[in-house]
Scaffold this motif. Structure first.
Motif, short mmCIF file in Angstrom:
data_model
loop_
_atom_site.label_atom_id
_atom_site.label_comp_id
_atom_site.label_asym_id
_atom_site.label_seq_id
_atom_site.Cartn_x
_atom_site.Cartn_y
_atom_site.Cartn_z
N THR A 1 0.83 -1.21 0.00
CA THR A 1 0.00 0.00 0.00
C THR A 1 0.86 1.26 0.00
OG1 THR A 1 -0.16 0.18 2.42
CG2 THR A 1 -1.80 -1.21 1.31
N LEU A 2 2.11 1.12 0.43
CA LEU A 2 3.04 2.26 0.42
C LEU A 2 3.79 2.37 -0.90
CD1 LEU A 2 4.59 1.91 4.00
CD2 LEU A 2 2.85 3.55 3.25
N GLY A 3 3.58 1.41 -1.79
CA GLY A 3 4.23 1.46 -3.09
C GLY A 3 5.45 0.58 -3.23
N PHE A 4 5.75 -0.26 -2.23
CA PHE A 4 6.90 -1.15 -2.33
C PHE A 4 6.68 -2.19 -3.43
CE2 PHE A 4 8.05 0.53 1.78
CZ PHE A 4 9.42 0.37 1.85
N ASN A 5 7.74 -2.42 -4.20
CA ASN A 5 7.76 -3.51 -5.17
C ASN A 5 8.39 -4.71 -4.47
OD1 ASN A 5 7.84 -5.14 -7.42
ND2 ASN A 5 9.59 -4.11 -8.35
N ILE A 6 7.59 -5.72 -4.16
CA ILE A 6 8.04 -6.84 -3.34
C ILE A 6 8.21 -8.10 -4.19
CG2 ILE A 6 7.53 -8.30 -1.35
CD1 ILE A 6 5.83 -6.02 -0.25
N ASP A 7 9.37 -8.70 -4.06
CA ASP A 7 9.62 -10.01 -4.64
C ASP A 7 9.33 -11.03 -3.53
OD1 ASP A 7 10.49 -12.21 -6.01
OD2 ASP A 7 12.46 -11.42 -6.51
N TRP A 8 8.15 -11.65 -3.59
CA TRP A 8 7.66 -12.50 -2.51
C TRP A 8 7.85 -13.98 -2.85
CZ3 TRP A 8 5.83 -12.36 2.39
CH2 TRP A 8 5.11 -13.48 2.85
N HIS A 9 8.32 -14.76 -1.86
CA HIS A 9 8.55 -16.19 -2.05
C HIS A 9 8.00 -16.96 -0.86
CE1 HIS A 9 11.51 -15.81 -5.45
NE2 HIS A 9 11.54 -14.58 -4.96
N THR A 10 7.42 -18.11 -1.14
CA THR A 10 6.89 -19.00 -0.11
C THR A 10 7.57 -20.36 -0.25
OG1 THR A 10 4.73 -17.91 -0.21
CG2 THR A 10 4.83 -20.09 0.83
N TYR A 11 7.91 -20.96 0.90
CA TYR A 11 8.57 -22.27 0.88
C TYR A 11 7.89 -23.19 1.89
CZ TYR A 11 12.06 -19.58 -1.59
OH TYR A 11 12.68 -18.76 -2.50
N PRO A 12 7.80 -24.50 1.59
CA PRO A 12 7.18 -25.45 2.52
C PRO A 12 8.14 -25.80 3.65
CG PRO A 12 7.95 -26.60 0.58
CD PRO A 12 8.20 -25.14 0.34
N MET A 13 8.29 -24.86 4.59
CA MET A 13 9.25 -25.05 5.69
C MET A 13 8.71 -24.38 6.94
SD MET A 13 12.25 -22.34 4.58
CE MET A 13 11.89 -20.57 4.50
N ALA A 14 9.40 -24.59 8.05
CA ALA A 14 9.02 -23.97 9.32
C ALA A 14 9.76 -22.63 9.46
CB ALA A 14 9.34 -24.92 10.47
N HIS A 15 10.22 -22.31 10.66
CA HIS A 15 10.90 -21.03 10.91
C HIS A 15 12.39 -21.24 10.66
CE1 HIS A 15 10.91 -16.96 12.41
NE2 HIS A 15 11.85 -17.25 13.31
N GLN A 16 12.79 -21.14 9.42
CA GLN A 16 14.14 -21.50 9.03
C GLN A 16 14.43 -20.95 7.66
OE1 GLN A 16 12.26 -25.65 8.71
NE2 GLN A 16 14.14 -25.90 7.50
N ALA A 17 15.61 -21.25 7.14
CA ALA A 17 15.96 -20.94 5.76
C ALA A 17 16.17 -22.26 5.02
CB ALA A 17 17.22 -20.09 5.70
N CYS A 18 16.12 -22.21 3.71
CA CYS A 18 16.35 -23.41 2.91
C CYS A 18 17.21 -23.04 1.71
CB CYS A 18 15.04 -24.05 2.47
SG CYS A 18 14.05 -23.04 1.33
#
Length: 234
Positions: free
Chosen positions: A199-216
């Motif tokens: 809503t503020l105008g940010f261009n977001i590159d959004w990603h979803t992964y099948p994981m818990a609270h972590q990185a992959c």
């Protein structure tokens, strides 16, 4: 003078772990860890992340201050702010702690300028609590950074930060990613943050992964591809 609107006093300078990928780094990646972690916790990401065609980088991994954390029965640990309410994201963050940490991050950004890396070549990244501080600092920036990375996180003090956002803040490219099974920062919290920022105008590159609270690995590869775009666009 830093570019945050906060009047919070800057606490003692943060200690950092630093890794340079080449001589005379032209860019800095400032990476904030999560609750209870330290700068060392994310330093191993460097060899996984860096690509051969990138310019020389300085990775800066600061250690959060040690403070009492309410939801952990007041135990003292590295934290960017106190967490008072685990269930309620809107009231989870201690505002004074957020303000202090934003001021400390701004001091690190100013230090990079003194070392020859201006804000336009600084990437501010963070995971969980660190990601929340990255977003809070990014929304205050009157001089945009080269980009923001917010992993498995949410927007603290959301109403206030949206209301007080600097007009130039949305010029900063933003990478966000979240695990769909995250039990610590609910996936919906990440989605809500992205929606508010759009809503503020940010261009977001959004990603979803099948994981818990972590990185992959797939997430790190996506971050690397996004960073390659930032370096190429400079």
């Amino acid at each position: 003078m830093n570019n945050a609107t906060s009047d919070a006093a800057v606490a003692a300078p943060l200690e950092t772990v630093e890794i340079e990928t080449g001589p005379q780094p032209a860019w800095t990646v400032l990476w904030l860890h999560g609750l209870g972690d330290s700068g060392e916790g994310w330093a191993p990401v460097v060899p996984e992340l860096v690509r051969k065609d990138w310019p020389a980088l300085r990775f800066v991994f600061p250690h959060a201050p040690v403070r009492a954390v309410t939801i952990n029965n007041g135990a003292r640990m590295r934290a960017w702010y106190d967490i008072r309410d685990f269930q309620d994201l809107a009231n989870r963050a201690d505002e004074a702690g957020v303000e202090e940490s934003v001021a400390q991050v701004e001091a690190l950004i100013a230090r990079e300028a003194g070392r020859g890396v201006p804000a336009a070549r600084v990437i501010l990244a963070g995971f969980s609590q660190g990601g929340a501080i990255a977003l809070a600092a990014g929304l205050r920036r009157r001089e945009p950074l080269a980009g923001l990375i917010a992993l498995s996180t949410y927007l603290p003090m959301a109403d206030r930060l949206v209301r007080e956002a600097a007009p130039a803040a949305s010029a900063q490219p933003l990478f966000m990613a979240h695990g769909s099974y995250d039990p610590v920062v609910p996936f919906q919290g990440g989605e809500m943050a992205a929606a508010r920022l759009r809503t503020l105008g940010f261009n977001i590159d959004w990603h979803t992964y099948p994981m818990a609270h972590q990185a992959c690995a797939e997430e790190i590869d996506a971050v690397a591809a996004w960073l390659s775009q930032r370096f190429a666009a400079a």
